[in-house]
Write a protein that holds these residues in place. Structure first.
Motif, PDB file in Angstrom:
ATOM      1  N   GLU A  23       0.854  -1.179   0.000  1.00 31.18           N
ATOM      2  CA  GLU A  23       0.000   0.000   0.000  1.00 31.18           C
ATOM      3  C   GLU A  23       0.895   1.237   0.000  1.00 31.18           C
ATOM      4  N   HIS A  24       0.379   2.338  -0.486  1.00 33.07           N
ATOM      5  CA  HIS A  24       1.146   3.581  -0.513  1.00 33.07           C
ATOM      6  C   HIS A  24       1.255   4.148   0.888  1.00 33.07           C
ATOM      7  N   ASP A  58      11.599   6.326  -6.494  1.00 31.38           N
ATOM      8  CA  ASP A  58      11.186   5.343  -5.490  1.00 31.38           C
ATOM      9  C   ASP A  58      10.245   5.984  -4.472  1.00 31.38           C
ATOM     10  N   ASN A  59      10.607   7.163  -4.007  1.00 26.94           N
ATOM     11  CA  ASN A  59       9.750   7.850  -3.037  1.00 26.94           C
ATOM     12  C   ASN A  59       8.420   8.266  -3.654  1.00 26.94           C
ATOM     13  N   GLY A  65       2.448   8.793  -5.897  1.00 27.41           N
ATOM     14  CA  GLY A  65       2.445   9.977  -6.739  1.00 27.41           C
ATOM     15  C   GLY A  65       2.556   9.720  -8.228  1.00 27.41           C
ATOM     16  N   VAL A  66       2.329   8.491  -8.668  1.00 26.65           N
ATOM     17  CA  VAL A  66       2.383   8.151 -10.089  1.00 26.65           C
ATOM     18  C   VAL A  66       0.965   7.875 -10.561  1.00 26.65           C
ATOM     19  N   LYS A  67       0.604   8.435 -11.704  1.00 25.37           N
ATOM     20  CA  LYS A  67      -0.768   8.282 -12.200  1.00 25.37           C
ATOM     21  C   LYS A  67      -1.090   6.850 -12.604  1.00 25.37           C
TER      22      LYS A  67
END
Length: 127
Positions: A23-24, A58-59, A65-67
């Motif tokens: 999970e993020h 990576d962060n 934060g990637v669509k």
């Protein structure tokens, strides 16, 4: 206990440690888990990672934060270095190597192939 001497190229256990997330979130969402060492496909090398970088991508991925959707579980890491444990004529056992998840087009292959934050990485020599 796992030990490693760069003059030896034998695996001393059958499990590898990886840092992955399901999970993020923050760094507390990156547990260390153990899994089987992968079975190599024809032509693959097995590299014992010595170092793996932590890069901004990576962060960004870790925080969500990637669509593009991330398939979980996810292992981060796009570059590092290690020692060939199971090699070939070009990269014999004991060879120190640099590993990058960037492909020839300059895109990050690690996003698709599940990163380098793991103890052992199977890869093809041309990668």
């Amino acid at each position: 206990m796992s030990t490693f001497d760069t003059n030896r190229t034998t695996l001393e256990r059958s499990l590898l440690k990886i840092i992955q997330f399901t999970e993020h979130g923050e760094y507390d969402k990156l547990p260390i888990v153990e899994t089987d060492i992968p079975v190599l496909k024809d032509g693959q090398l097995l590299v014992k990672m010595s170092y793996a970088a932590v890069n901004p991508v990576d962060n960004t991925l870790r925080k969500g934060g990637v669509k593009e959707p991330v398939k979980f579980p996810k292992i981060l890491g796009n570059e590092g270095s290690g020692v060939v444990m199971k090699g070939n004529a070009q990269f014999p056992d004991g060879t120190r190597v640099i590993v990058s998840c960037m492909n020839n087009e300059g895109t990050v292959r690690g996003i698709a192939t599940n990163g380098l934050w793991k103890e052992y990485v199977p890869l093809y020599p041309e990668e």
